[in-house]
Scaffold this motif. Sequence first.
Motif, PDB file in Angstrom:
ATOM      1  N   GLU A   1      50.625  49.502  27.083  1.00 44.06           N
ATOM      2  CA  GLU A   1      51.104  50.661  26.337  1.00 44.06           C
ATOM      3  C   GLU A   1      52.291  51.333  27.023  1.00 44.06           C
ATOM      4  O   GLU A   1      52.494  52.530  26.901  1.00 44.06           O
ATOM      5  N   GLY A   2      53.073  50.574  27.784  1.00 41.20           N
ATOM      6  CA  GLY A   2      54.258  51.110  28.408  1.00 41.20           C
ATOM      7  C   GLY A   2      53.999  52.088  29.535  1.00 41.20           C
ATOM      8  O   GLY A   2      54.857  52.919  29.846  1.00 41.20           O
ATOM      9  N   THR A   3      52.848  51.996  30.176  1.00 46.89           N
ATOM     10  CA  THR A   3      52.502  52.907  31.256  1.00 46.89           C
ATOM     11  C   THR A   3      52.903  52.311  32.602  1.00 46.89           C
ATOM     12  O   THR A   3      53.296  51.158  32.713  1.00 46.89           O
ATOM     13  N   SER A   4      52.759  53.125  33.640  1.00 52.66           N
ATOM     14  CA  SER A   4      53.030  52.683  35.000  1.00 52.66           C
ATOM     15  C   SER A   4      52.194  53.527  35.946  1.00 52.66           C
ATOM     16  O   SER A   4      51.530  54.478  35.538  1.00 52.66           O
ATOM     17  N   GLY A   5      52.238  53.183  37.233  1.00 52.65           N
ATOM     18  CA  GLY A   5      51.491  53.943  38.222  1.00 52.65           C
ATOM     19  C   GLY A   5      50.072  53.451  38.393  1.00 52.65           C
ATOM     20  O   GLY A   5      49.672  52.429  37.820  1.00 52.65           O
ATOM     21  N   VAL A   6      49.310  54.186  39.184  1.00 53.01           N
ATOM     22  CA  VAL A   6      47.938  53.769  39.500  1.00 53.01           C
ATOM     23  C   VAL A   6      46.893  54.723  38.932  1.00 53.01           C
ATOM     24  O   VAL A   6      45.705  54.578  39.206  1.00 53.01           O
ATOM     25  N   GLY A   7      47.336  55.689  38.149  1.00 55.54           N
ATOM     26  CA  GLY A   7      46.417  56.717  37.698  1.00 55.54           C
ATOM     27  C   GLY A   7      45.566  56.363  36.501  1.00 55.54           C
ATOM     28  O   GLY A   7      44.551  57.007  36.246  1.00 55.54           O
ATOM     29  N   MET A   8      45.951  55.330  35.737  1.00 53.32           N
ATOM     30  CA  MET A   8      45.203  55.058  34.524  1.00 53.32           C
ATOM     31  C   MET A   8      43.897  54.320  34.847  1.00 53.32           C
ATOM     32  O   MET A   8      43.822  53.552  35.807  1.00 53.32           O
ATOM     33  N   PRO A   9      42.849  54.568  34.041  1.00 48.10           N
ATOM     34  CA  PRO A   9      41.549  53.949  34.309  1.00 48.10           C
ATOM     35  C   PRO A   9      41.563  52.429  34.259  1.00 48.10           C
ATOM     36  O   PRO A   9      40.692  51.783  34.846  1.00 48.10           O
ATOM     37  N   SER A  10      42.548  51.862  33.566  1.00 48.40           N
ATOM     38  CA  SER A  10      42.599  50.410  33.422  1.00 48.40           C
ATOM     39  C   SER A  10      43.339  49.715  34.565  1.00 48.40           C
ATOM     40  O   SER A  10      43.512  48.494  34.540  1.00 48.40           O
ATOM     41  N   PHE A  11      43.748  50.460  35.596  1.00 50.97           N
ATOM     42  CA  PHE A  11      44.497  49.832  36.680  1.00 50.97           C
ATOM     43  C   PHE A  11      43.673  48.774  37.406  1.00 50.97           C
ATOM     44  O   PHE A  11      44.223  47.813  37.959  1.00 50.97           O
ATOM     45  N   GLY A  12      42.369  48.932  37.399  1.00 51.43           N
ATOM     46  CA  GLY A  12      41.513  47.932  38.037  1.00 51.43           C
ATOM     47  C   GLY A  12      41.667  46.557  37.417  1.00 51.43           C
ATOM     48  O   GLY A  12      41.517  45.536  38.110  1.00 51.43           O
ATOM     49  N   TYR A  13      41.984  46.511  36.131  1.00 46.40           N
ATOM     50  CA  TYR A  13      42.198  45.214  35.475  1.00 46.40           C
ATOM     51  C   TYR A  13      43.477  44.551  35.984  1.00 46.40           C
ATOM     52  O   TYR A  13      43.547  43.326  36.074  1.00 46.40           O
ATOM     53  N   VAL A  14      44.481  45.354  36.315  1.00 50.86           N
ATOM     54  CA  VAL A  14      45.699  44.799  36.900  1.00 50.86           C
ATOM     55  C   VAL A  14      45.379  44.145  38.242  1.00 50.86           C
ATOM     56  O   VAL A  14      45.820  43.032  38.537  1.00 50.86           O
ATOM     57  N   LEU A  15      44.580  44.831  39.063  1.00 49.34           N
ATOM     58  CA  LEU A  15      44.161  44.252  40.338  1.00 49.34           C
ATOM     59  C   LEU A  15      43.319  43.001  40.120  1.00 49.34           C
ATOM     60  O   LEU A  15      43.453  42.012  40.849  1.00 49.34           O
ATOM     61  N   GLY A  16      42.453  43.056  39.107  1.00 48.32           N
ATOM     62  CA  GLY A  16      41.632  41.890  38.795  1.00 48.32           C
ATOM     63  C   GLY A  16      42.468  40.698  38.364  1.00 48.32           C
ATOM     64  O   GLY A  16      42.187  39.547  38.746  1.00 48.32           O
ATOM     65  N   MET A  17      43.520  40.955  37.592  1.00 48.50           N
ATOM     66  CA  MET A  17      44.388  39.864  37.147  1.00 48.50           C
ATOM     67  C   MET A  17      45.134  39.223  38.305  1.00 48.50           C
ATOM     68  O   MET A  17      45.416  38.023  38.296  1.00 48.50           O
ATOM     69  N   LEU A  18      45.448  40.020  39.317  1.00 44.43           N
ATOM     70  CA  LEU A  18      46.113  39.497  40.501  1.00 44.43           C
ATOM     71  C   LEU A  18      45.243  38.444  41.175  1.00 44.43           C
ATOM     72  O   LEU A  18      45.704  37.337  41.503  1.00 44.43           O
ATOM     73  N   LEU A  19      43.980  38.769  41.352  1.00 47.04           N
ATOM     74  CA  LEU A  19      43.059  37.805  41.952  1.00 47.04           C
ATOM     75  C   LEU A  19      42.755  36.658  40.993  1.00 47.04           C
ATOM     76  O   LEU A  19      42.671  35.492  41.403  1.00 47.04           O
ATOM     77  N   ALA A  20      42.625  36.971  39.704  1.00 52.85           N
ATOM     78  CA  ALA A  20      42.299  35.940  38.715  1.00 52.85           C
ATOM     79  C   ALA A  20      43.388  34.884  38.626  1.00 52.85           C
ATOM     80  O   ALA A  20      43.104  33.687  38.518  1.00 52.85           O
ATOM     81  N   ALA A  21      44.648  35.309  38.660  1.00 49.75           N
ATOM     82  CA  ALA A  21      45.747  34.348  38.603  1.00 49.75           C
ATOM     83  C   ALA A  21      45.695  33.393  39.789  1.00 49.75           C
ATOM     84  O   ALA A  21      46.000  32.198  39.662  1.00 49.75           O
ATOM     85  N   THR A  22      45.293  33.915  40.932  1.00 49.29           N
ATOM     86  CA  THR A  22      45.165  33.081  42.121  1.00 49.29           C
ATOM     87  C   THR A  22      44.033  32.080  41.964  1.00 49.29           C
ATOM     88  O   THR A  22      44.167  30.893  42.295  1.00 49.29           O
ATOM     89  N   VAL A  23      42.913  32.542  41.445  1.00 46.34           N
ATOM     90  CA  VAL A  23      41.746  31.671  41.274  1.00 46.34           C
ATOM     91  C   VAL A  23      42.025  30.558  40.273  1.00 46.34           C
ATOM     92  O   VAL A  23      41.770  29.381  40.537  1.00 46.34           O
ATOM     93  N   VAL A  24      42.556  30.916  39.105  1.00 51.09           N
ATOM     94  CA  VAL A  24      42.800  29.876  38.102  1.00 51.09           C
ATOM     95  C   VAL A  24      43.915  28.935  38.538  1.00 51.09           C
ATOM     96  O   VAL A  24      43.912  27.756  38.192  1.00 51.09           O
ATOM     97  N   GLY A  25      44.866  29.457  39.325  1.00 52.31           N
ATOM     98  CA  GLY A  25      45.898  28.581  39.859  1.00 52.31           C
ATOM     99  C   GLY A  25      45.324  27.537  40.791  1.00 52.31           C
ATOM    100  O   GLY A  25      45.728  26.364  40.763  1.00 52.31           O
ATOM    101  N   ALA A  26      44.373  27.953  41.623  1.00 51.88           N
ATOM    102  CA  ALA A  26      43.713  27.004  42.517  1.00 51.88           C
ATOM    103  C   ALA A  26      42.896  25.985  41.722  1.00 51.88           C
ATOM    104  O   ALA A  26      42.880  24.788  42.052  1.00 51.88           O
ATOM    105  N   LEU A  27      42.235  26.428  40.668  1.00 58.93           N
ATOM    106  CA  LEU A  27      41.471  25.508  39.827  1.00 58.93           C
ATOM    107  C   LEU A  27      42.384  24.531  39.101  1.00 58.93           C
ATOM    108  O   LEU A  27      42.049  23.350  38.940  1.00 58.93           O
ATOM    109  N   ALA A  28      43.549  25.019  38.663  1.00 61.00           N
ATOM    110  CA  ALA A  28      44.502  24.142  37.985  1.00 61.00           C
ATOM    111  C   ALA A  28      44.979  23.035  38.915  1.00 61.00           C
ATOM    112  O   ALA A  28      45.211  21.903  38.486  1.00 61.00           O
TER     113      ALA A  28
END
Length: 203
Positions: A101-128
């Motif tokens: 939704e065009g947001t930025s920063g660390v204040g939004m409640p959904s920021f944890g999903y951004v952190l989760g995607m960081l780790l997830a991209a690493t995991v699926v990359g290793a699986l690939a």
Amino acid sequence: MSALTSAAVTPRPGAVLADLLPATSTAARARGREIALVVGGAALTGLAAQISVPVPGSPVPVTGQTFAALLVGVGLGARRGFLSLALYALAGMAGMPWFAEGTSGVGMPSFGYVLGMLLAATVVGALARRGGDRGALRTAGTMAAGMAVTYAIGVPYLALATGMSLSEAVAAGLVPFLVGDALKAALAMGALPAAWKLAGRRD
């Protein structure tokens, strides 16, 4: 035919789709290609995050960023995928408005999903790298693993950020997205193995 104009790298075990790109003749060009892949992965994730649909009763919208992050990880591999999502996260934290939704920063409640995607991209990359995107069932498992990692960080973060109980965070930040995640996994099951087949590299 020179390495610069070759259509693909020499086949080898442990390759990901990005490794099919033409080889380059100099170290500088190789570094430039690596940088372009990382920046392109971050940009794709930021662009997909703007595909956003609010979910009634949840502070977390349905977006395309999770799917894009997993595709980046699978397509680029663990190292490049991590760097792409790290760039995406750091730029957004610094003020670039390319989170959902065009947001930025660390204040939004959904920021944890951004952190989760960081780790997830690493995991699926290793699986690939281990062939996790070469067949439909393996691709489904790889995508499911990435989504599970994303939620494992995003949902508890949501609970902490909003004061929800864990069960409330699951109801607001996980359950509404399961059907969409299944559709994304089905799309990946068709697209990724087909990409390998077209490249003549399917196991």
